[in-house]
Design a protein around this motif. Sequence first.
Motif, short mmCIF file in Angstrom:
data_model
loop_
_atom_site.label_atom_id
_atom_site.label_comp_id
_atom_site.label_asym_id
_atom_site.label_seq_id
_atom_site.Cartn_x
_atom_site.Cartn_y
_atom_site.Cartn_z
N PHE A 38 0.85 -1.20 0.00
CA PHE A 38 0.00 0.00 0.00
C PHE A 38 0.88 1.25 0.00
N THR A 48 -2.54 -1.23 -13.00
CA THR A 48 -1.27 -1.26 -13.71
C THR A 48 -1.46 -0.89 -15.17
N ARG A 330 3.96 -3.68 -7.02
CA ARG A 330 3.77 -4.97 -7.67
C ARG A 330 4.88 -5.90 -7.18
N TRP A 332 5.61 -7.38 -4.59
CA TRP A 332 6.31 -7.00 -3.36
C TRP A 332 6.73 -8.20 -2.51
N GLN A 333 6.17 -9.38 -2.83
CA GLN A 333 6.55 -10.56 -2.05
C GLN A 333 7.55 -11.46 -2.78
N VAL B 2 0.32 -7.56 -14.27
CA VAL B 2 0.79 -8.14 -13.01
C VAL B 2 -0.39 -8.76 -12.28
N PHE B 4 -2.07 -9.74 -8.99
CA PHE B 4 -2.00 -9.46 -7.56
C PHE B 4 -2.37 -10.70 -6.77
N ARG B 5 -1.53 -11.02 -5.82
CA ARG B 5 -1.82 -12.18 -4.97
C ARG B 5 -1.96 -11.72 -3.53
N PHE B 6 -3.02 -12.12 -2.92
CA PHE B 6 -3.25 -11.73 -1.53
C PHE B 6 -3.11 -12.93 -0.62
N PRO B 7 -2.07 -12.95 0.22
CA PRO B 7 -1.94 -14.03 1.18
C PRO B 7 -3.01 -13.87 2.26
N ARG B 9 -3.01 -13.43 5.38
CA ARG B 9 -2.97 -12.42 6.43
C ARG B 9 -3.47 -11.06 5.94
N PHE B 10 -3.68 -10.93 4.65
CA PHE B 10 -4.26 -9.69 4.13
C PHE B 10 -5.76 -9.84 3.86
N ALA B 13 -7.77 -6.80 4.39
CA ALA B 13 -7.67 -5.81 3.32
C ALA B 13 -8.52 -6.23 2.13
N PHE B 17 -11.42 -4.18 0.06
CA PHE B 17 -11.44 -3.96 -1.38
C PHE B 17 -12.75 -4.43 -2.00
#
Lengths: 467, 396
Positions: A38, A48, A330, A332-333, B2, B4-7, B9-10, B13, B17
Amino acid sequence: MHGPRSWANGIVALALVGCTAEVPAQNAGLEAEPGEEFAGGETTVFDTSPNAFSLSARNMTSERRSTFFVGNSFFKENWVIAPASTEGRDGLGPLYNARSCSGCHLLDGRGSPPEDAAEPLVSVLVRLSVPGQTEHGGPAPEPTYGGQLQPRAIPGVVPEGDAFVSYEEQPATFPDGAPYSLRRPTYSFALNRGDMQADTMRSPRVAPQMIGLGLLEAIPEADILAAADPDDADEDGISGKANKVWDSAAGKVVLGRFGWKANQPNLAEQTAGAFLGDIGISTSLFPAQECTAAQLDCAAAPDGGNPECSDHILHAVTFYSTTLAVPARRDWQDQDVLSGKKLFNEAGCAKCHTPVHKTGTFEGYPELSNQTIRPYTDMLLHDMGDELADGRPDFDADGREWRTPPLWGIGLLEVVNGHTNLMHDGRARGIVEAIMWHGGEGEASREAFRVMSLEQRQSLVRFVESL
Amino acid sequence: MVDFRFPSRFAGALVVFATTGLLVGCGPDAVSGPPPLAESAPKVINGYADVVFATYTDALEGANAIDTTLGALVTNPSDTTLGAARTTWLEARNAYGQSEAFRFYGGPIDDDDGPEGRINAWPMDESYVDYVDADPAAGIINDSMTYPTIDGPLLTSLNEKDGEKNISTGYHAIEFLLWGQDKNASGPGARPFTDYVVGAGGTASNQQRRGDYLLATGKLLIADLKPVADEWADGGAYRASFVQLAPEEALRRILLGIGSLSGAELAGERMQVAYDTKEQEDEHSCFSDNTIADILNNARGIQNVYLGKYKDLDVPGLDELVRERDAALDKRMQEELSASIAAIEAIPAPFDQAILGDDSSEGRMRVDAAIKALRKQTTTIVEIATLLGISLNIEE
């Protein structure tokens, strides 16, 4: 004052370790910080596409978005020559650089110098001054051409002329043998109103992207000043100096925050200044056109009312400029990106490109207040060495100093604007070249990058691209 | 580009969204009712392409009709030929206005080198083109020294003169040359046909050059519209690639087009701005007073896309995809689309007068109601995207 700030403990500690050569580029098991993606706190937009810089703060209420719409319109649409039926949008010029804000900040993004030496600069303007200062400590304008070169004019007024840039390639190699090349710019001018004063100082400036500006304004002044170390008392080779500039509305000297040399106090003044200087549109803050005594045709040209841009519209455009959202990180992990982040910190990049700030209470902007943001700037001036020096002082910034530009959104420049030209004049063709131009206080970090392995350099660049 | 991947623990969030319509987690595997998009979307995507092509074909036909009547006006200027040209222009605006629902996703009309800026840009830089109230010698038409010959190549080159769009071509340039500046509260501009009479009886200066300018802009409009229609024709390059896209991407573009037009562009740029500034001429068709029709056509274009309808054409629309997943949402969308159109129709003409007065005036209340209706339907368009598993970032 010189210790690590509490919120950044981990990062600063990492940066101080600095054992670059011993760290493998791939270091599986690195973890992202919670919420790291964020970049703009709750304003963050997950987009994007080429529109990634053009969306409003996502936490803004629907009612407030009405003002955003109005501001967007006056940012995007062309101003027209007075007198015109479109009375709310006339008054272009007499002298100007562009017909609209978006003419240079295309898609709210970044300008770029032309690739062709025969093409004039458009989205890069050239600031001009002569030795001395104005009564408020600003740079003294060139007597014939004023404070910036304005290549365009309305019919009946002589345009000031064009600026051109050509480059000399300077090939070099990293210690591991990988080649790179820096292009050194040379500027030339085709002037229409005679020569400039012989000792004129010229400084080309790229139009920067518009994202997250309000969040930067919302960083508490005390936090910025606390990080300043103008005399390098901690002897880490990094100073960091706050610019002190004239606030025309308040009538006093304040902290400078915006512009390549932090020569603007806030977005309201930045916006009004750009209206006048870049488009030739007057506002209540700057009611008179900047026609020099030598420019009689400019002074005699028709105007579009006084002021040409009403306070209402000025507020809307300022609101728009203040509330453009920041795109999310983007990858970020990604382990490679996390390795790059570690290298970025270890090389000392984060000493100036400060990763995290917490905004304060920003009156009138609840969506920007109390946000944890990741702009990667300390908002301070740094000596960037001979190579980048423009030799042109701007308030307290000397001819070698530039404000650390925020890095958020940098990886989306290509998708938004179709180029990756960086630095104040767009000379760097991408992140590697931009790093390699760093001198002065940035030299140690540049050297740390230079001696990294190819794999490490690529990781660091991938990290920056993820911002 | 890209993913987006949300693990886990998010997850918090993610909920935020989803509720604000910014990002969608649930895929089609989460439910076991409606057929997957891969099965039901292609006919909707193909149907959309049919609607797009039919609309641009009409717009091109309209441009050809404009060109013909402009020729008649310039050859034989009279109240009759000027009136015919104006009528043709007004009629031609209908199809183009509806085609604006196909913008905002970088398709043939507005990709990097798309012609939209030459076709429909505004506000019109009138004194850049011709005389205005306070300056009888203004503009390209009256500057024979700098521009000895007025033709298409000249106007094209002037378009790029300042490294950005100079608004000197397109529908609104033609509009200005047919109506002139609108100085009337009660009606549109009143340019006399004699502005085109060469020799005795002519008004203003440079009538021949004005005629040349008018004819050149008419030809440019055709030249700019034709390739757009061709790209969407059966076998056209863009259409071919569009129908091959993953259904989520094609649907995202379709929804981005109507969502952007509905919210940021129509409710925002074209209505909120004029409502806010009360500038009489801060309106889309400011010379002809055709603005309410422009707005109405934009709203109809959105409805066309949703329902898969255009004139006699009736193809599978987004409504089918929504109905099989959430019938109540489809019903609400259809009601809101109709309500927006009704709210726009209720604005008293001309638009430049409706925005004046205080906030309790009839006109302003009607404009405000139409803005609110359009913004409401925009939020529903985002909801629909969410339902279809598509992330849509627009201004609601």
